[in-house]
Design a protein around this motif. Structure first.
Motif, short mmCIF file in Angstrom:
data_model
loop_
_atom_site.label_atom_id
_atom_site.label_comp_id
_atom_site.label_asym_id
_atom_site.label_seq_id
_atom_site.Cartn_x
_atom_site.Cartn_y
_atom_site.Cartn_z
N THR A 1 0.84 -1.19 0.00
CA THR A 1 0.00 0.00 0.00
C THR A 1 0.88 1.25 0.00
OG1 THR A 1 -0.08 0.19 2.39
CG2 THR A 1 -1.72 -1.22 1.39
N PRO B 1 1.87 5.19 1.25
CA PRO B 1 1.86 5.82 2.58
C PRO B 1 0.98 7.06 2.66
CG PRO B 1 3.81 6.47 1.36
CD PRO B 1 3.08 5.50 0.48
N VAL B 2 0.76 7.54 3.88
CA VAL B 2 0.11 8.84 4.10
C VAL B 2 1.11 9.79 4.75
CG1 VAL B 2 -2.18 7.84 4.41
CG2 VAL B 2 -0.76 8.28 6.40
N ALA C 1 -2.29 13.42 8.89
CA ALA C 1 -3.46 12.84 9.54
C ALA C 1 -3.65 13.48 10.90
CB ALA C 1 -3.29 11.34 9.69
N THR D 1 -1.26 10.40 14.70
CA THR D 1 0.00 9.76 14.33
C THR D 1 0.61 9.18 15.60
OG1 THR D 1 2.06 10.01 13.08
CG2 THR D 1 1.47 11.85 14.51
N THR E 1 2.20 15.67 10.64
CA THR E 1 2.94 14.86 9.67
C THR E 1 3.28 13.52 10.33
OG1 THR E 1 4.92 16.06 10.37
CG2 THR E 1 3.94 16.71 8.28
N THR E 2 3.42 12.52 9.50
CA THR E 2 3.58 11.15 10.00
C THR E 2 4.87 10.97 10.80
OG1 THR E 2 2.35 10.26 8.14
CG2 THR E 2 3.83 8.73 9.27
N MET F 1 3.49 5.24 10.86
CA MET F 1 2.14 4.91 10.41
C MET F 1 1.47 3.86 11.30
SD MET F 1 1.87 5.19 6.27
CE MET F 1 0.43 4.14 6.18
N HIS G 1 -2.38 3.94 11.54
CA HIS G 1 -2.96 3.52 10.25
C HIS G 1 -2.79 2.01 10.05
CE1 HIS G 1 -2.29 7.84 9.77
NE2 HIS G 1 -3.15 7.83 8.77
N THR H 1 4.03 -1.04 3.70
CA THR H 1 4.11 0.25 3.02
C THR H 1 5.52 0.80 3.19
OG1 THR H 1 3.12 2.47 2.91
CG2 THR H 1 3.25 1.48 5.07
N SER I 1 7.02 4.01 4.15
CA SER I 1 6.40 5.19 4.76
C SER I 1 7.43 6.25 5.16
CB SER I 1 5.64 4.69 6.00
OG SER I 1 5.36 5.73 6.88
#
Ligand code: ATP
Ligand code: ASP
Ligand code: MG
Length: 328
Positions: A57, A59-60, A63, A66, A92-93, A96, A99, A113, A115
């Protein structure tokens, strides 16, 4: 992030890596070799996770929730980046992890991921040679999986990676003088309980261990954030860090907490703001958070060890060294 930690490993006078535009011809050549090793490493790691049924997957970055990276008396973060978008506060991450727990519970029983993590580490950490303020974790999680199974997966993948590099990156490993010296032991790797290391080395065990080991070695039972599983009767933590000789920690992971009561109790105990974890807490209350386990591998740290880098910034295309901000 373990509690009571000092900046890791090699705090000798260390040369701070310079940006690309300042490198000599030889230094650029070295960086090209590092690029080749990085390519082979990422190609092999991603292929190995995917072929074991882990979904890949993306990353983000932003959010509301975190990683708290807390509690940690030696807290390493100088600034936590929060900003407002669309009238909402986002971060900011840092990792993750939240998640991962949610995605593993609701969607993918196994996934990984790559990340990007932004951690504005305290500037004195430039001297560890082991901290960057932006780095990448290969972060993975698996539902209904035990810690020992995650450790076996990591051991198999690491051994497979080194075998692959020896076969396909011989020229690069020879260039770095690492062809002969780079090895991983057969499974299972040695495992130490953090309490035994504390008894032997004191609270600073983390800085002592890298020079005491000859091969990648696990450490378990490390007090950490609320999301790692803690047995409230024995006070033992079901988690694990992988340490590399000479360098230090390259991976952290754990079996996770999933029960609402325990997560809440730990947040209250640790002074973590529950309002930053509303979704996780709601899902846990509804019984929708599933037992899982996983880990994150620091990609730049892994590559640093493979090539024998002096400073982690050497293996970054654009070095992100604590306290040093280059234009790119
Ligand atoms: P350390 O104790 O070395 O500061 P940590 O325990 O705080 O690391 P974790 O929160 O466990 O780090 O992050 C998971 C993994 O991400 C680590 O095992 C490491 O490989 C990598 N990592 C963490 N911080 C950094 C950093 N500042 N630069 C590069 N890699 C990092
Ligand atoms: N990636 C880590 C884990 O899976 C969390 C962290 O970054 O601290 O446990
Ligand atoms: Mg850690």
């Amino acid at each position: 992030m373990p509690i009571s930690k000092e900046p890791a490993t090699r705090t000798l006078a260390i040369r701070i890596p310079r940006p690309l535009e300042q490198l000599s011809k030889d230094e650029l050549e070295r960086k090209q070799h590092i690029g080749k090793v990085t390519t082979r490493t990422l190609r092999t790691l991603t292929e190995k996770f995917a072929s074991r049924g882990f979904e890949w997957t993306l990353p983000v970055i932003f959010a509301k929730s975190t990683d708290p990276l807390w509690p940690d008396p030696g807290a390493s973060i100088e600034t936590r980046i929060e900003t407002e978008i669309y009238g909402e506060t986002v971060r900011t991450t840092l990792s993750m992890i939240i998640h991962k727990i949610v995605a593993c519970s609701l969607l993918h029983p196994k996934f990984f991921t790559l990340s990007p993590n932004v951690r504005i580490e305290k500037r004195e950490r430039r001297a560890t040679g082991w901290h960057a303020y932006e780095f990448t974790q290969l972060d993975f999680e698996a539902r209904n999986t035990e810690s020992k199974d995650i450790r076996r997966i990591v051991e198999d993948i690491l051994r497979g990676l080194l075998e692959d590099l020896k076969k396909n990156s011989r020229e690069e490993l020879t260039y770095f003088n690492r062809y002969k010296s780079l090895d991983a032991p057969s499974s299972p790797f040695k495992v130490y309980d953090r309490e035994d290391l504390e008894a032997k080395y004191g609270k600073q065990w983390e800085t002592q261990l890298p020079s005491a080991i000859k091969e990648p070695t696990w450490v378990t039972n490390i007090p950490r954030e609320f999301y790692d599983y803690e047995d409230f009767d024995t006070r033992k933590w079901d988690n694990y860090d992988l340490f590399l000789p000479r360098y230090g920690e390259v991976l952290s992971g754990a079996r996770r907490e999933y029960e609402h009561g325990k997560i809440t109790a730990k947040m209250e105990r640790d002074g973590v703001k529950k309002e930053n974890y509303e979704l996780l807490l709601t899902l846990a209350k509804e019984g929708r958070v599933k037992p899982s386990a996983g880990a994150g591998i620091g990609v730049e740290r892994l590559v640093s060890w493979i090539v024998g880098a002096e400073h982690i910034g050497e293996v970054q295309l654009f070095p992100k060294i604590p306290g040093v901000v280059y234009e790119l």
